[in-house]
Design a protein around this motif. Structure first.
Motif, PDB file in Angstrom:
ATOM      1  N   ILE A 178       0.843  -1.208   0.000  1.00  0.00           N
ATOM      2  CA  ILE A 178       0.000   0.000   0.000  1.00  0.00           C
ATOM      3  C   ILE A 178       0.873   1.251   0.000  1.00  0.00           C
ATOM      4  O   ILE A 178       0.634   2.198  -0.760  1.00  0.00           O
ATOM      5  N   ARG A 181       2.540   2.577  -3.216  1.00  0.00           N
ATOM      6  CA  ARG A 181       1.697   3.223  -4.217  1.00  0.00           C
ATOM      7  C   ARG A 181       1.921   4.739  -4.256  1.00  0.00           C
ATOM      8  O   ARG A 181       1.618   5.390  -5.257  1.00  0.00           O
ATOM      9  N   MET A 199      -6.226   8.526  -2.003  1.00  0.00           N
ATOM     10  CA  MET A 199      -6.508   7.113  -2.197  1.00  0.00           C
ATOM     11  C   MET A 199      -7.949   6.999  -2.679  1.00  0.00           C
ATOM     12  O   MET A 199      -8.863   7.543  -2.063  1.00  0.00           O
ATOM     13  N   GLU A 203     -10.674  -0.882  -5.276  1.00  0.00           N
ATOM     14  CA  GLU A 203      -9.290  -1.325  -5.453  1.00  0.00           C
ATOM     15  C   GLU A 203      -9.177  -2.164  -6.716  1.00  0.00           C
ATOM     16  O   GLU A 203     -10.088  -2.895  -7.086  1.00  0.00           O
ATOM     17  N   ASP A 215      -4.373   3.752  -5.825  1.00  0.00           N
ATOM     18  CA  ASP A 215      -5.425   2.758  -5.714  1.00  0.00           C
ATOM     19  C   ASP A 215      -5.935   2.684  -4.279  1.00  0.00           C
ATOM     20  O   ASP A 215      -5.208   2.984  -3.320  1.00  0.00           O
ATOM     21  N   GLY A 216      -7.184   2.257  -4.118  1.00  0.00           N
ATOM     22  CA  GLY A 216      -7.834   2.280  -2.813  1.00  0.00           C
ATOM     23  C   GLY A 216      -7.655   1.016  -1.997  1.00  0.00           C
ATOM     24  O   GLY A 216      -6.849   0.132  -2.308  1.00  0.00           O
ATOM     25  N   LEU A 217      -8.440   0.942  -0.914  1.00  0.00           N
ATOM     26  CA  LEU A 217      -8.444  -0.195  -0.004  1.00  0.00           C
ATOM     27  C   LEU A 217      -9.809  -0.868  -0.075  1.00  0.00           C
ATOM     28  O   LEU A 217     -10.798  -0.320   0.414  1.00  0.00           O
ATOM     29  N   SER A 218      -9.880  -2.021  -0.675  1.00  0.00           N
ATOM     30  CA  SER A 218     -11.143  -2.724  -0.787  1.00  0.00           C
ATOM     31  C   SER A 218     -11.696  -3.058   0.595  1.00  0.00           C
ATOM     32  O   SER A 218     -11.013  -3.642   1.429  1.00  0.00           O
ATOM     33  N   ALA A 224      -9.430   4.725   4.237  1.00  0.00           N
ATOM     34  CA  ALA A 224      -8.825   5.434   3.106  1.00  0.00           C
ATOM     35  C   ALA A 224      -9.147   6.919   3.152  1.00  0.00           C
ATOM     36  O   ALA A 224      -8.276   7.763   2.919  1.00  0.00           O
TER      37      ALA A 224
END
Length: 254
Positions: A178, A181, A199, A203, A215-218, A224
């Motif tokens: 993470i 990124r 973010m 994701e 990219d994000g955090l699923s 985020a």
């Protein structure tokens, strides 16, 4: 043999006092050890923003202390970017500032530590500037360190930590995957406006061509969002200091 109520009460009170003294004494004995461990962990987080975590992990505690002393300089500034060396009659150092406690204050009243990663043996030759950041996640506080290259725009690296984010979800902000990124992203747009790095929600998308997105955090949208607010708020608070660097009115270390 049955004891009187007075005896039982007296015994309980004495036992409570003795145990309290023992716990207090143990706490005082362990306090320096705990403080040393916390200081070492902070140094690891600071260095983690500018060098591979594998290199830090391979170092012994005394090696980390020595490397930190030889490659990191520090100072404290206020929200106007002015250096602060004393507060309430006491000397102020970056290492002594509790960013968590300062976070509870109005931004204008906070102290802002700055850590400068420089060439070995030359404190005036800055390689990157490292800024602590602090905010709120889903369940508790989150914090970290963001390193900028000498253009005070391009991200060299970040480290994030948390107090209670969900394992496998928000807690992933501590993973190198993470954090990597953010490397190479920029915090100012082409017009010189501070836009930070956001973010994204969801994701699995490719943001390699975007300067200000990662990219994000699923399954961890709130964490985020907390990271985004944390970075934006603290970068704004450091902006006056960064402007001085860009204008050439600030050197790595006085």
């Amino acid at each position: 043999m049955q004891q009187s109520n007075a005896y039982v009460i007296t015994f309980s009170v004495v036992l409570t006092i003795v145990l309290g003294l023992l716990l207090s004494g143990t706490s005082e004995v362990l306090k320096p050890i705990q403080q040393k461990a916390e200081a070492l962990d902070t140094k690891k987080q600071i260095l983690g923003a500018v060098m591979p975590v594998e290199e830090i992990a391979a170092m012994k505690p005394d090696e980390i202390d020595a490397f930190y002393e030889s490659r990191i300089s520090s100072k404290v500034v206020n929200i106007d970017g002015e250096e602060v060396t004393e507060q309430d009659g006491a000397t102020v150092t970056a290492e002594s500032v509790d960013v968590g406690k300062n976070y509870k204050k109005d931004p204008a009243d906070r102290l802002y530590p700055v850590f400068i990663f420089h060439e070995e043996g030359n404190a005036d030759d800055a390689i990157s500037y490292i800024f602590p950041v602090y905010g709120n996640g889903l369940w508790d506080n989150i914090w970290g360190f963001l390193a900028l290259q000498t253009d005070v725009n391009t991200i060299e690296g970040v480290t994030f930590s948390h107090a209670g984010e969900t394992p496998g979800l928000g807690a992933r902000i501590t993973s190198r995957d993470i954090q990597n990124r953010y490397v190479g992203k920029e915090i100012f747009d082409d017009s010189g406006n501070l836009v930070s790095v956001d973010m994204q929600k969801g994701e699995g998308r490719d943001y390699s061509g975007e300067d200000h997105m990662v990219d994000g955090l699923s399954g961890a949208t709130i964490t985020a969002v907390g990271v985004n607010k944390m970075l934006r708020n603290y970068l704004q608070n450091y902006q006056s200091y960064m402007d001085k660097i860009k204008e050439g009115n600030e050197v790595a270390l006085k």
